[in-house]
Design a protein around this motif. Structure first.
Motif, short mmCIF file in Angstrom:
data_model
loop_
_atom_site.label_atom_id
_atom_site.label_comp_id
_atom_site.label_asym_id
_atom_site.label_seq_id
_atom_site.Cartn_x
_atom_site.Cartn_y
_atom_site.Cartn_z
N ILE A 78 5.51 16.57 -3.25
CA ILE A 78 6.67 16.47 -2.08
C ILE A 78 6.01 16.38 -0.98
N THR A 79 4.86 17.47 -0.75
CA THR A 79 4.09 17.67 0.43
C THR A 79 3.24 16.31 0.74
N PHE A 80 2.76 15.75 -0.26
CA PHE A 80 2.45 14.55 0.13
C PHE A 80 3.19 13.54 0.72
N LEU A 81 4.53 13.35 0.05
CA LEU A 81 5.28 12.34 0.31
C LEU A 81 5.90 12.58 1.84
N GLU A 82 5.89 13.90 2.02
CA GLU A 82 6.65 14.11 3.48
C GLU A 82 5.25 14.13 4.57
N LEU A 83 4.23 14.87 4.26
CA LEU A 83 3.12 15.02 5.45
C LEU A 83 1.91 13.95 5.15
N GLY A 84 1.83 13.55 3.73
CA GLY A 84 0.52 12.77 3.45
C GLY A 84 0.52 11.33 3.76
N LEU A 85 1.72 10.74 3.61
CA LEU A 85 1.94 9.22 3.54
C LEU A 85 1.66 8.82 4.93
N SER A 86 0.92 7.93 5.20
CA SER A 86 0.50 7.58 6.71
C SER A 86 0.26 6.05 6.56
N CYS A 87 0.66 5.60 7.84
CA CYS A 87 0.46 4.16 8.09
C CYS A 87 -1.09 3.73 7.85
N ILE A 122 0.79 -1.28 -0.01
CA ILE A 122 -0.05 0.05 0.30
C ILE A 122 0.72 1.37 0.00
N LEU A 123 1.93 1.22 0.73
CA LEU A 123 2.95 2.27 0.89
C LEU A 123 3.54 2.48 -0.35
N ASN A 124 4.05 1.35 -0.76
CA ASN A 124 4.68 1.34 -2.34
C ASN A 124 3.76 2.09 -3.30
N THR A 125 2.64 1.95 -3.34
CA THR A 125 1.88 2.26 -4.31
C THR A 125 1.63 3.72 -4.33
N GLN A 126 1.18 3.94 -3.03
CA GLN A 126 1.36 5.49 -2.87
C GLN A 126 2.45 6.37 -3.07
N LYS A 127 3.53 5.69 -2.65
CA LYS A 127 4.82 6.57 -2.74
C LYS A 127 5.15 6.64 -4.32
N ARG A 128 4.77 5.53 -5.04
CA ARG A 128 5.17 5.44 -6.52
C ARG A 128 4.52 6.50 -7.28
N ALA A 184 10.12 3.17 -3.97
CA ALA A 184 9.55 2.25 -3.09
C ALA A 184 10.32 2.52 -1.77
N VAL A 185 9.45 1.95 -0.78
CA VAL A 185 9.88 1.90 0.78
C VAL A 185 10.98 1.01 0.82
N SER A 186 12.09 1.20 1.45
CA SER A 186 13.31 0.40 1.64
C SER A 186 13.01 -0.54 2.22
N LEU A 187 13.61 -1.68 2.11
CA LEU A 187 13.42 -3.18 2.93
C LEU A 187 14.05 -3.18 4.09
N LYS A 188 14.77 -1.79 4.43
CA LYS A 188 15.54 -1.72 5.70
C LYS A 188 14.33 -1.30 6.92
N ILE A 189 13.41 -0.54 6.52
CA ILE A 189 12.46 -0.31 7.18
C ILE A 189 11.38 -1.44 7.39
N ARG A 190 11.40 -2.02 8.74
CA ARG A 190 10.26 -3.19 8.88
C ARG A 190 9.16 -3.00 9.40
N PHE A 191 9.28 -2.14 10.23
CA PHE A 191 8.04 -1.74 11.39
C PHE A 191 7.55 -0.05 11.22
N CYS A 192 6.30 0.03 11.43
CA CYS A 192 5.59 1.46 11.83
C CYS A 192 6.29 1.98 12.91
N PRO A 193 6.97 3.40 12.87
CA PRO A 193 7.56 3.75 14.28
C PRO A 193 6.62 4.18 15.04
N PHE A 194 5.38 4.22 14.95
CA PHE A 194 4.16 4.72 15.64
C PHE A 194 3.44 3.49 16.31
N CYS A 195 2.79 2.53 15.83
CA CYS A 195 2.31 1.45 16.21
C CYS A 195 2.91 0.27 16.25
N GLY A 196 4.21 0.09 15.56
CA GLY A 196 5.00 -1.17 15.54
C GLY A 196 4.57 -2.48 14.70
#
Length: 105
Positions: free
Chosen positions: A56-65, A9-15, A84-96
């Motif tokens: 750019i504003t959407f990428l920084e402020l609008g992209l949400s878990c 879902i995040l990759n689709t929005q980011k792309r 795409a979202v990096s594979l190094k990021i594995r968890f949401c920093p807010f809800c885990g």
């Protein structure tokens, strides 16, 4: 409708936003080079600039878990690939929640 992983879902929005940003920058650049000949192109350059800044504003402020609705744009845009979202990021920093898990309804 198929169930998607949170990362998908995040990759689709980011792309989509990154493509809009790149197209807006290209429109802005081309319009600036053509604007000395055709003065109306300066307005088209402003439209391209607005498109890229909106993306750019959407990428920084609008992209949400999708799980907790926390704004993770800065976390997923800084490292990794532009489309795409990096594979190094594995968890949401807010809800885990794991980004490779399926979204709960």
């Amino acid at each position: 409708m198929r169930t998607m992983k949170i990362r998908e879902i995040l990759n689709t929005q980011k792309r989509k936003a990154a493509i809009a940003m790149f197209l807006g920058m290209a429109l802005f650049t081309v319009s600036l080079f053509i604007s000395p000949v055709y003065t109306v192109m300066s307005y088209v350059a402003l439209i391209g600039f607005a498109i890229s800044m909106g993306a750019i504003t959407f990428l920084e402020l609008g992209l949400s878990c999708p799980q907790c609705r926390g704004r993770i744009g800065c976390a997923v845009n800084y490292p990794g690939r532009p489309l795409a979202v990096s594979l190094k990021i594995r968890f949401c920093p807010f809800c885990g929640v794991s980004l490779d898990s399926y979204r709960k309804p």
